[in-house]
Design an enzyme around this catalytic site. Structure first.
Site, short mmCIF file in Angstrom:
data_model
loop_
_atom_site.label_atom_id
_atom_site.label_comp_id
_atom_site.label_asym_id
_atom_site.label_seq_id
_atom_site.Cartn_x
_atom_site.Cartn_y
_atom_site.Cartn_z
N HIS A 1 -10.26 -41.85 -16.52
CA HIS A 1 -10.17 -42.63 -17.76
C HIS A 1 -8.95 -43.55 -17.74
O HIS A 1 -8.44 -43.90 -18.79
CB HIS A 1 -10.10 -41.71 -18.98
CG HIS A 1 -11.29 -40.82 -19.15
ND1 HIS A 1 -12.57 -41.27 -19.26
CD2 HIS A 1 -11.37 -39.46 -19.23
CE1 HIS A 1 -13.39 -40.25 -19.40
NE2 HIS A 1 -12.70 -39.15 -19.37
N ASP B 1 -8.66 -36.08 -3.80
CA ASP B 1 -8.06 -37.02 -4.73
C ASP B 1 -8.26 -36.41 -6.12
O ASP B 1 -9.15 -35.57 -6.31
CB ASP B 1 -8.75 -38.38 -4.60
CG ASP B 1 -8.20 -39.40 -5.57
OD1 ASP B 1 -6.96 -39.51 -5.66
OD2 ASP B 1 -9.00 -40.09 -6.22
N ASP C 1 -12.53 -41.08 -4.03
CA ASP C 1 -13.45 -42.01 -4.70
C ASP C 1 -13.11 -43.47 -4.43
O ASP C 1 -13.64 -44.36 -5.09
CB ASP C 1 -13.51 -41.74 -6.20
CG ASP C 1 -12.22 -42.09 -6.92
OD1 ASP C 1 -11.14 -42.01 -6.30
OD2 ASP C 1 -12.28 -42.42 -8.11
N CYS D 1 5.86 -47.78 -0.11
CA CYS D 1 6.21 -46.49 0.49
C CYS D 1 5.17 -46.04 1.52
O CYS D 1 4.13 -46.67 1.67
CB CYS D 1 6.33 -45.45 -0.60
SG CYS D 1 4.76 -45.21 -1.47
N ASP E 1 -8.11 -38.18 -9.79
CA ASP E 1 -8.90 -38.97 -10.74
C ASP E 1 -10.15 -39.53 -10.07
O ASP E 1 -10.07 -40.24 -9.08
CB ASP E 1 -8.05 -40.11 -11.31
CG ASP E 1 -6.81 -39.58 -12.03
OD1 ASP E 1 -6.92 -38.58 -12.75
OD2 ASP E 1 -5.73 -40.18 -11.86
N CYS F 1 2.06 -39.70 -5.48
CA CYS F 1 2.88 -40.87 -5.21
C CYS F 1 3.03 -41.64 -6.51
O CYS F 1 2.05 -42.15 -7.05
CB CYS F 1 2.23 -41.76 -4.15
SG CYS F 1 3.14 -43.31 -3.96
N CYS G 1 3.83 -42.99 1.17
CA CYS G 1 3.00 -41.96 0.55
C CYS G 1 1.83 -42.52 -0.26
O CYS G 1 0.86 -41.81 -0.50
CB CYS G 1 3.86 -41.03 -0.32
SG CYS G 1 4.87 -41.80 -1.58
#
Length: 182
Positions: free
Chosen positions: A18, A9, A134, A105, A11, A90, A107
């Site tokens: 952030h 992933d 996360d 969706c 972020d 996505c 995705c």
């Protein structure tokens, strides 16, 4: 022969989350991310980024801004001799998005669409691969795609026991993985 991959992933795993990070000046790599990715590369894993980006769908930034940041991010990995095999994103959201992105969706994690696309395009064996995320939605997407190992990184967040139950390992950051898995 099928390859193995580490699905990351973005972020909260690669960079500090952030909220809707889309500009280079706001992108802050998490300490140890390059060393951890080098470790996985040395073990023969492809690195694939799979990231929900509903900020596009919500109109906070556009796909061109996302692509510029993604290119810059990949260049930073390349400077550390790390190849990112692919970045899948996505832009959709089922309830809060501009009309062209408003959809439920396949995705958007926790659905496995991005992972399945990467598995197909890169000839990846999910039973020999790892997902690092996360959020519980990252773990659920990995389960649905048949990814063998699920790692939940806290990145400063607290999780419920139910969230952690979807993961095989829980740690504070990607930087801890070489020690945890080694």
């Amino acid at each position: 022969m099928k390859s193995k991959a580490v699905f990351l992933d973005r972020d909260g795993v690669i960079n500090h989350d952030h909220a809707y990070v889309h500009a280079i000046e706001d992108f802050e790599f998490i300490d140890g991310v390059f060393e951890a990715c080098q470790y996985f590369t040395e073990l023969g894993y492809k690195l694939v980024v799979v990231t929900n980006q509903s900020g596009i769908g919500r109109g906070y930034y556009d796909e061109a801004q996302f692509q510029r940041l993604t290119q810059w991010m990949c260049e930073q990995f390349n400077r550390h001799s790390i190849d990112i095999a692919g970045v899948y994103f996505c832009p959709h959201h089922p309830k809060k998005a501009l009309p062209q992105y408003l959809r439920d969706c396949d995705c958007r994690k926790p659905k496995p669409g991005m992972l399945l696309q990467a598995i197909d395009e890169h000839d990846i064996d999910p039973t020999n691969s790892i997902m690092v995320g996360d959020k519980a939605s990252d773990m659920k997407a990995a389960i649905a795609a048949g990814v063998a190992t699920k790692i939940l990184v806290r990145s400063g967040q607290e999780f419920t026991a139910e969230d952690e139950s979807f993961a095989d390992f829980v740690c504070d950051s990607l930087a801890q993985l070489p020690q945890k898995l080694g």
